[in-house]
Scaffold this motif. Structure first.
Motif, PDB file in Angstrom:
ATOM      1  N   GLU A   1      23.815  54.646  25.305  1.00  0.00           N
ATOM      2  CA  GLU A   1      24.188  53.293  24.891  1.00  0.00           C
ATOM      3  C   GLU A   1      25.440  52.768  25.581  1.00  0.00           C
ATOM      4  N   LEU A   2      26.011  53.539  26.481  1.00  0.00           N
ATOM      5  CA  LEU A   2      27.185  53.065  27.216  1.00  0.00           C
ATOM      6  C   LEU A   2      26.868  51.787  27.994  1.00  0.00           C
ATOM      7  N   ASP A   3      27.774  50.839  27.964  1.00  0.00           N
ATOM      8  CA  ASP A   3      27.643  49.624  28.773  1.00  0.00           C
ATOM      9  C   ASP A   3      28.504  49.792  30.021  1.00  0.00           C
ATOM     10  N   LEU A   4      27.838  50.069  31.151  1.00  0.00           N
ATOM     11  CA  LEU A   4      28.565  50.292  32.399  1.00  0.00           C
ATOM     12  C   LEU A   4      28.440  49.107  33.350  1.00  0.00           C
ATOM     13  N   HIS A   5      28.127  47.927  32.798  1.00  0.00           N
ATOM     14  CA  HIS A   5      28.091  46.731  33.638  1.00  0.00           C
ATOM     15  C   HIS A   5      29.496  46.345  34.114  1.00  0.00           C
ATOM     16  N   ARG A   6      30.490  46.709  33.321  1.00  0.00           N
ATOM     17  CA  ARG A   6      31.874  46.448  33.735  1.00  0.00           C
ATOM     18  C   ARG A   6      32.558  47.770  34.002  1.00  0.00           C
ATOM     19  N   ALA A   7      33.568  47.727  34.828  1.00  0.00           N
ATOM     20  CA  ALA A   7      34.266  48.953  35.202  1.00  0.00           C
ATOM     21  C   ALA A   7      35.085  49.475  34.032  1.00  0.00           C
ATOM     22  N   PRO A   8      34.965  50.749  33.694  1.00  0.00           N
ATOM     23  CA  PRO A   8      35.838  51.342  32.679  1.00  0.00           C
ATOM     24  C   PRO A   8      37.300  51.229  33.106  1.00  0.00           C
ATOM     25  N   VAL A   9      38.173  51.116  32.134  1.00  0.00           N
ATOM     26  CA  VAL A   9      39.609  51.032  32.399  1.00  0.00           C
ATOM     27  C   VAL A   9      40.199  52.439  32.320  1.00  0.00           C
ATOM     28  N   VAL A  10      40.854  52.862  33.385  1.00  0.00           N
ATOM     29  CA  VAL A  10      41.407  54.212  33.473  1.00  0.00           C
ATOM     30  C   VAL A  10      42.927  54.130  33.582  1.00  0.00           C
ATOM     31  N   ASP A  11      43.631  54.930  32.781  1.00  0.00           N
ATOM     32  CA  ASP A  11      45.087  54.939  32.795  1.00  0.00           C
ATOM     33  C   ASP A  11      45.597  56.372  32.637  1.00  0.00           C
ATOM     34  N   PRO A  12      46.312  56.919  33.646  1.00  0.00           N
ATOM     35  CA  PRO A  12      46.646  56.267  34.921  1.00  0.00           C
ATOM     36  C   PRO A  12      45.440  56.288  35.846  1.00  0.00           C
ATOM     37  N   VAL A  13      45.370  55.274  36.692  1.00  0.00           N
ATOM     38  CA  VAL A  13      44.266  55.192  37.642  1.00  0.00           C
ATOM     39  C   VAL A  13      44.707  55.796  38.973  1.00  0.00           C
ATOM     40  N   PRO A  14      43.864  56.592  39.628  1.00  0.00           N
ATOM     41  CA  PRO A  14      44.225  57.112  40.955  1.00  0.00           C
ATOM     42  C   PRO A  14      44.579  55.986  41.920  1.00  0.00           C
ATOM     43  N   GLU A  15      45.344  56.327  42.940  1.00  0.00           N
ATOM     44  CA  GLU A  15      45.923  55.332  43.854  1.00  0.00           C
ATOM     45  C   GLU A  15      44.897  54.391  44.447  1.00  0.00           C
ATOM     46  N   HIS A  16      43.727  54.897  44.815  1.00  0.00           N
ATOM     47  CA  HIS A  16      42.718  54.077  45.475  1.00  0.00           C
ATOM     48  C   HIS A  16      41.561  53.719  44.540  1.00  0.00           C
ATOM     49  N   GLY A  17      41.840  53.676  43.241  1.00  0.00           N
ATOM     50  CA  GLY A  17      40.777  53.405  42.287  1.00  0.00           C
ATOM     51  C   GLY A  17      39.991  54.666  41.991  1.00  0.00           C
ATOM     52  N   THR A  18      38.922  54.538  41.215  1.00  0.00           N
ATOM     53  CA  THR A  18      38.174  55.736  40.857  1.00  0.00           C
ATOM     54  C   THR A  18      36.755  55.404  40.437  1.00  0.00           C
ATOM     55  N   ASN A  19      35.831  56.314  40.740  1.00  0.00           N
ATOM     56  CA  ASN A  19      34.517  56.309  40.121  1.00  0.00           C
ATOM     57  C   ASN A  19      34.679  56.963  38.751  1.00  0.00           C
TER      58      ASN A  19
END
Length: 313
Positions: free
Chosen positions: A201-219
């Motif tokens: 049931e996860l909605d992955l249409h939007r990017a999850p918010v990650v904190d802290p986020v790696p320098e170049h973003g993250t999958n």
């Protein structure tokens, strides 16, 4: 109603008129492949996005150019590392952004080279491929192609300490969840869920918010471990993934590797002969080996399929 976006896509596609392409996938992670040995076809980010658009273009999670390593700077760098890496995988995400590597993509890339007669690779033989994450060694296997993905590492080294705080991931669940960030040459943050319904049931249409986020973003990978986790020497997990620059995809090869690394870590280093990772597009297998330099490498094994060839109108 605005038609600005369709007009932009149409113009970008017209600029690529006559471009020959092949469409392929690895467990549903799909790609547009272009043979450009001389590095003569510079496909701009906005053109990649137009080609990969699923409604107004050809549709794909990303685009891969097959370029001879000697013709571009990144390729010459990998040749210095391994002189056998004749071919370079120039990989772009579906939004046109550059990506370091793609585990499913490199299998499809090698299958494309074989199908086009650009390389010969019999069962059990290995091939060196240049990527922005270094040289990858791909072996023809019973399942398709097995890729030595190289060593893994924690992006935030303190997370190797089980007492340390993990990243926090907000994906619209009732409460944010801890995540473990793992590099496979590209960045991943892995989150465990406890029930199948929660994963489904996860909605992955939007990017999850990650904190802290790696320098170049993250999958971001969401993982459901099997119960029991290991049966007859085989570990098993289910996974869904949101890829940076793409959105949810049917599979992610580097993500499957990161998910197994994280699951094994959470389970206290439990041993398994291999790990089967079930994704919406199928199943890939992950294993570990110790390289000559003493570091632990991850090996990804799975299918590669070419489904169509064509020319941009």
């Amino acid at each position: 109603m605005s038609i600005k976006v369709p007009e932009q896509h149409a113009e970008r596609l017209r600029e690529l008129s006559g471009l020959a392409f092949t469409k392929g996938h690895g467990t549903g992670n799909d790609f547009i492949l272009v043979a450009d040995p001389a590095n003569a076809q510079d496909i701009l980010p906005e053109q990649v996005a137009a080609l990969c658009d699923r409604h107004l273009g050809l549709g794909a999670d990303g685009l891969i150019r097959a370029v001879r390593s000697e013709t571009l700077a990144e390729g010459r760098a990998v040749l210095a590392e391994n002189g056998d890496a004749e071919w370079f995988m120039d990989y772009r995400n579906g939004d046109g952004s550059v990506s370091e590597m793609c585990g499913n993509g490199v299998r499809v890339f090698v299958h494309f080279l074989v199908a086009r007669g650009l390389v010969a690779l019999d069962d059990g033989e290995a091939l060196a491929i240049g990527t922005r994450a270094g040289v990858k060694i791909i072996t023809r296997s019973a399942a398709g192609y097995a890729v030595d993905m190289g060593p893994w590492e924690f992006i935030f080294p303190h997370q190797a300490d089980e007492r340390a705080l993990d990243s926090v991931v907000d994906a619209g669940m009732e409460v944010p969840r801890p995540g473990l960030s793992v590099s496979m040459g590209n960045p991943h943050t892995v989150v465990a869920v406890s029930e199948a319904v929660e994963l489904d049931e996860l909605d992955l249409h939007r990017a999850p918010v990650v904190d802290p986020v790696p320098e170049h973003g993250t999958n971001v990978e969401f993982v459901l471990p099997a119960d029991p986790l290991v049966t007859d020497g085989v570990g098993a997990i289910r996974m869904r993934v949101h890829e940076r620059g793409v959105g949810e995809t049917q599979s992610c090869g580097t993500g499957a590797c990161a998910a197994v690394v994280a699951t094994r870590h959470w389970a206290g280093g439990v041993a398994a002969e291999r790990w089967d990772v079930r994704v919406p597009g199928g199943t890939v297998s992950v294993g570990f080996t110790i390289a000559a330099d003493g570091r632990e490498h991850v090996v990804l094994d799975g299918p590669a399929v070419l489904v169509a060839e064509g020319v941009v109108a």
